[in-house]
Scaffold this motif. Structure first.
Motif, PDB file in Angstrom:
ATOM      1  N   GLY A 297      23.090 -33.400  28.153  1.00 17.49           N
ATOM      2  CA  GLY A 297      21.229 -32.888  28.194  1.00 17.49           C
ATOM      3  C   GLY A 297      20.836 -33.752  27.107  1.00 17.49           C
ATOM      4  O   GLY A 297      19.609 -33.291  26.857  1.00 17.49           O
ATOM      5  N   SER A 298      21.289 -34.907  26.571  1.00 23.71           N
ATOM      6  CA  SER A 298      20.455 -35.610  25.824  1.00 23.71           C
ATOM      7  C   SER A 298      19.504 -36.651  26.568  1.00 23.71           C
ATOM      8  O   SER A 298      18.839 -37.498  25.742  1.00 23.71           O
ATOM      9  N   GLY A 299      19.674 -36.939  27.830  1.00 23.28           N
ATOM     10  CA  GLY A 299      18.710 -37.543  28.629  1.00 23.28           C
ATOM     11  C   GLY A 299      19.251 -38.849  29.281  1.00 23.28           C
ATOM     12  O   GLY A 299      18.527 -39.669  29.666  1.00 23.28           O
ATOM     13  N   LYS A 300      20.633 -38.999  29.151  1.00 24.15           N
ATOM     14  CA  LYS A 300      21.267 -40.212  29.590  1.00 24.15           C
ATOM     15  C   LYS A 300      20.998 -40.650  31.101  1.00 24.15           C
ATOM     16  O   LYS A 300      20.724 -41.527  31.365  1.00 24.15           O
ATOM     17  N   THR A 301      21.295 -39.620  31.908  1.00 29.67           N
ATOM     18  CA  THR A 301      21.255 -39.613  33.095  1.00 29.67           C
ATOM     19  C   THR A 301      19.852 -39.882  33.640  1.00 29.67           C
ATOM     20  O   THR A 301      19.539 -40.508  34.405  1.00 29.67           O
ATOM     21  N   THR A 302      18.929 -39.116  33.002  1.00 31.28           N
ATOM     22  CA  THR A 302      17.470 -39.250  33.342  1.00 31.28           C
ATOM     23  C   THR A 302      17.031 -40.532  33.026  1.00 31.28           C
ATOM     24  O   THR A 302      16.304 -41.264  33.691  1.00 31.28           O
ATOM     25  N   LEU A 303      17.314 -41.234  31.943  1.00 27.35           N
ATOM     26  CA  LEU A 303      16.987 -42.745  31.508  1.00 27.35           C
ATOM     27  C   LEU A 303      17.444 -43.566  32.650  1.00 27.35           C
ATOM     28  O   LEU A 303      16.794 -44.418  33.116  1.00 27.35           O
ATOM     29  N   LEU A 304      18.883 -43.648  32.987  1.00 24.64           N
ATOM     30  CA  LEU A 304      19.341 -44.198  34.005  1.00 24.64           C
ATOM     31  C   LEU A 304      18.549 -44.209  35.302  1.00 24.64           C
ATOM     32  O   LEU A 304      18.220 -45.195  35.842  1.00 24.64           O
ATOM     33  N   ARG A 305      18.228 -42.892  35.937  1.00 23.62           N
ATOM     34  CA  ARG A 305      17.465 -42.731  37.111  1.00 23.62           C
ATOM     35  C   ARG A 305      16.239 -43.052  36.916  1.00 23.62           C
ATOM     36  O   ARG A 305      15.673 -43.674  37.845  1.00 23.62           O
ATOM     37  N   ALA A 306      15.489 -43.264  35.741  1.00 20.82           N
ATOM     38  CA  ALA A 306      14.421 -43.652  35.661  1.00 20.82           C
ATOM     39  C   ALA A 306      14.231 -45.094  35.666  1.00 20.82           C
ATOM     40  O   ALA A 306      13.442 -45.900  36.378  1.00 20.82           O
ATOM     41  N   LEU A 307      15.157 -45.859  35.271  1.00 27.84           N
ATOM     42  CA  LEU A 307      15.245 -47.479  35.464  1.00 27.84           C
ATOM     43  C   LEU A 307      15.274 -47.839  36.910  1.00 27.84           C
ATOM     44  O   LEU A 307      14.719 -48.916  37.341  1.00 27.84           O
ATOM     45  N   ASN A 308      16.030 -47.018  37.638  1.00 30.78           N
ATOM     46  CA  ASN A 308      15.882 -47.219  39.225  1.00 30.78           C
ATOM     47  C   ASN A 308      14.709 -46.273  39.924  1.00 30.78           C
ATOM     48  O   ASN A 308      14.590 -46.496  41.239  1.00 30.78           O
ATOM     49  N   ALA A 309      13.830 -45.627  39.100  1.00 29.44           N
ATOM     50  CA  ALA A 309      12.776 -44.746  39.755  1.00 29.44           C
ATOM     51  C   ALA A 309      13.386 -43.879  40.734  1.00 29.44           C
ATOM     52  O   ALA A 309      12.656 -43.373  41.557  1.00 29.44           O
ATOM     53  N   LEU A 310      14.688 -43.216  40.706  1.00 34.42           N
ATOM     54  CA  LEU A 310      15.006 -41.985  41.497  1.00 34.42           C
ATOM     55  C   LEU A 310      14.310 -40.819  40.897  1.00 34.42           C
ATOM     56  O   LEU A 310      13.990 -40.351  41.458  1.00 34.42           O
ATOM     57  N   ASP A 311      14.373 -40.996  39.494  1.00 37.19           N
ATOM     58  CA  ASP A 311      13.279 -40.032  38.714  1.00 37.19           C
ATOM     59  C   ASP A 311      12.161 -41.033  38.242  1.00 37.19           C
ATOM     60  O   ASP A 311      12.521 -41.880  37.154  1.00 37.19           O
ATOM     61  N   VAL A 312      11.070 -40.936  38.966  1.00 41.59           N
ATOM     62  CA  VAL A 312       9.926 -41.900  38.586  1.00 41.59           C
ATOM     63  C   VAL A 312       9.373 -41.169  37.133  1.00 41.59           C
ATOM     64  O   VAL A 312       9.064 -40.256  37.037  1.00 41.59           O
ATOM     65  N   PRO A 313       9.206 -42.216  36.106  1.00 41.16           N
ATOM     66  CA  PRO A 313       8.678 -41.913  34.660  1.00 41.16           C
ATOM     67  C   PRO A 313       7.355 -41.382  34.787  1.00 41.16           C
ATOM     68  O   PRO A 313       6.631 -41.785  35.693  1.00 41.16           O
TER      69      PRO A 313
END
Length: 251
Positions: free
Chosen positions: A41-57
């Motif tokens: 829950g610290s944001g690790k996976t979201t950070l990684l997905r943001a780098l690939n824009a799987l989760d668009v920042p």
């Protein structure tokens, strides 16, 4: 002086009222390994997905190689496609196409996305499958493979796009303990070969062995970053020390 392969600056991402990334910034040198550690829950996976824009920042800029995107502005589909092609993504749970053979899974991206000739894509895929120790499995289907073998196919698939950086989202978390080593061994080999890697992991000893840089995340921010001997061996932050104590000495 080593060039930066990835530069992330001021990344923000929220899901509803839950602000998951709170202005995250860091750099990844070309040919280096960055591991991201931290509590669930610290944001690790979201950070990684943001780098690939799987989760668009929601805001912030990312530059991978020579492609830069400012997510505070509208981003066209073409821009997003070009940006995503700079990185390969290895998922926790493989995400292979169940109805395609191992070889077809690895060639899908180069043929469909990059429009490579089939013969060229297949020749490169066979080389990659040899690299991850699965050349003899080329005509099998995912259900015929162990979890570790599926994950190694997932790695070969990510490499097939010849990305500037390969992103790994907890690549061993879905595996039986006895299969973890075979996947970590492949990642170590890629590091030796000079691939640029960013790895979210709970494998602290692995992070210590292969990383050039460790990021410790907590509550949507990078609380501590630096070489593994500093962040893991001699952390400055009390929160980092607490986390590592629980992971390394669970009883």
């Amino acid at each position: 002086m080593t060039e930066d392969r990835v530069v992330a600056d001021g990344l923000y991402k929220a899901f509803g009222d839950n602000e998951v990334l709170k202005g995250v910034s860091f750099r990844v040198a070309a040919g280096s390994v960055t591991t991201i550690i931290g509590p669930s829950g610290s944001g690790k996976t979201t950070l990684l997905r943001a780098l690939n824009a799987l989760d668009v920042p929601d805001a912030g800029t990312v530059c991978i190689g020579d492609v830069s995107v400012d997510f505070a502005k509208p981003v066209s589909k073409d821009e997003l496609r070009r940006y995503r092609m700079q990185s390969g993504f290895v998922f926790q749970s493989h995400n292979l196409f169940p109805h395609k053979t191992v070889l077809q899974n690895v060639t899908e991206g180069p043929i469909v996305v990059q429009k490579q000739p089939r013969q060229e894509a297949e020749a490169a895929a066979v080389q990659l499958l040899e690299q991850v120790g699965l050349a003899e499995k080329r005509d099998q289907y995912p259900y015929q493979l162990s979890g570790g073998q599926q994950q190694r196919v997932g790695i070969a698939r990510a490499l097939a796009l010849r990305p500037k950086v390969v992103l790994f989202d907890e690549p061993t978390s879905a595996l039986d303990p006895e299969l973890v080593g075979e996947v970590l061994s492949v990642i170590k080999d890629l590091a030796v070969e000079g691939w640029t890697l960013v790895v979210v992991t709970h494998e602290i000893q692995f992070a210590r062995q292969v990383s050039n840089q460790v990021l410790f995340t907590d509550r949507g921010v990078i609380l501590e970053q630096g070489p593994p001997d500093a962040v893991i061996g001699d952390p400055k932050e009390e929160r980092t020390r607490q986390f590592l104590q629980r992971i390394l000495n669970p009883l």
